[in-house]
Design an enzyme around this catalytic site. Structure first.
Site, mmCIF file in Angstrom:
data_model
loop_
_atom_site.group_PDB
_atom_site.id
_atom_site.type_symbol
_atom_site.label_atom_id
_atom_site.label_comp_id
_atom_site.label_asym_id
_atom_site.label_seq_id
_atom_site.Cartn_x
_atom_site.Cartn_y
_atom_site.Cartn_z
ATOM 1 N N HIS A 20 0.834 -0.877 -0.175
ATOM 2 C CA HIS A 20 -0.184 -0.265 0.442
ATOM 3 C C HIS A 20 0.810 1.340 0.167
ATOM 4 O O HIS A 20 1.683 1.263 1.026
ATOM 5 C CB HIS A 20 -0.995 -0.196 0.954
ATOM 6 C CG HIS A 20 -2.082 1.424 1.459
ATOM 7 N ND1 HIS A 20 -2.580 1.523 0.484
ATOM 8 C CD2 HIS A 20 -2.070 2.544 1.757
ATOM 9 C CE1 HIS A 20 -3.130 2.634 0.699
ATOM 10 N NE2 HIS A 20 -2.764 3.009 1.579
ATOM 11 N N SER A 21 0.451 1.904 -1.020
ATOM 12 C CA SER A 21 1.511 3.382 -0.953
ATOM 13 C C SER A 21 2.920 2.828 -1.119
ATOM 14 O O SER A 21 3.620 2.452 -1.992
ATOM 15 C CB SER A 21 0.895 4.702 0.211
ATOM 16 O OG SER A 21 1.190 6.137 -0.275
ATOM 17 N N MET A 22 3.311 3.732 -0.191
ATOM 18 C CA MET A 22 5.097 3.584 -0.645
ATOM 19 C C MET A 22 5.437 1.246 -0.055
ATOM 20 O O MET A 22 6.017 1.864 -1.140
ATOM 21 C CB MET A 22 5.717 3.981 0.642
ATOM 22 C CG MET A 22 7.521 3.495 0.318
ATOM 23 S SD MET A 22 8.996 4.062 1.656
ATOM 24 C CE MET A 22 8.220 3.070 3.155
#
Length: 248
Positions: A93-95
């Site tokens: 998720h995200s990074m």
């Protein structure tokens, strides 16, 4: 009960023998515990392992990684100690989506599937420098994203503890630049929030350029941390995809 397989990996729930393994990579400033609900929902059909980056929680005395390459190298080293007798899937998720993607690029055998959540395609860049901003600006950004309990951010002592890891992670992802190379050979399932200002529909669709296999984009209600708002829907999607792998 949480079990530590290596300093980098956490197992929160038991899984059936031979269950599909899902390795999860958290967002900037996040920890392995972010994936505790998903682990519980998928157990015992899926073995969920969550990556614990250094510099937070039980690893807060360790120095934070300063770049994505270090996170990838250490994650690969941790994965190399696991048995290789079951299908492997990655979720970030995200990074964490970028760390999962770069990890997938370096695996000897590609993962069965990559779930890329809340992140634009690796080849799409933005000019970002939040890691250079003062603490109060960094904290305000966390509040805007909504991934951290506001009560925690209002506590000065807790804020002093968490901001170094957040800043290091922001530095890692904001200085990351994709390098050319062969695309993945596994399917990519892209998950995105309809009101997430960090990922445009075009940036999400661009993940298709990073695989020779299928790439599908699923859009859910919510912002950057839509996973918390539609947890049941995400669990159903992941279970369905991994169930197909197990049957195959």
């Amino acid at each position: 009960m949480t079990r530590t397989t290596t300093p980098w990996l956490r197992r929160f729930h038991e899984a059936a023998p031979g269950a599909v393994r899902l390795v999860c990579f958290p967002h900037a400033g996040g920890s392995a515990g972010f994936f505790f609900p998903l682990s519980g929902a998928l157990s015992p059909d899926v073995e969920v392992l969550a990556v614990q980056y250094p510099g937070r929680q039980d690893r807060r005395q360790e120095g934070c990684a300063q770049d994505v390459e270090t996170l990838v190298a250490e994650s690969l080293a941790a994965l190399s100690h696991l048995d290789q007798d079951r299908p492997l899937a990655l979720f970030g998720h995200s990074m964490g989506a970028v760390v999962a993607y770069e990890t997938a690029r370096r695996l000897g055998t590609p993962p069965a599937i990559l779930f890329a959540s809340g992140r634009r395609a690796p080849s799409r860049t933005r000019d970002e420098s939040m890691h250079l901003q003062p603490d109060e600006v960094l904290a305000a950004d966390l509040r805007t994203l909504g991934g951290t309990d506001s009560e925690l951010l209002d506590d000065p002592d807790i804020l002093r503890m968490v901001l170094p890891a957040v800043r290091a992670d922001y530095r890692a992802i904001e200085t990351y630049r994709h390098t050319a190379g062969p695309p993945l050979a596994c399917p990519i399932r892209v998950l995105t929030g309809a009101s997430d200002t960090r990922v445009t529909p075009e940036e999400a669709e661009a993940w298709q350029h990073h695989t020779t296999a299928d790439c599908a984009v699923d859009t859910f209600p919510g912002g950057h941390f839509f996973l918390r708002e539609v947890q049941d829907e995400i669990t159903t999607l992941v279970r369905r995809e991994l169930g197909a792998l197990a049957r195959a």
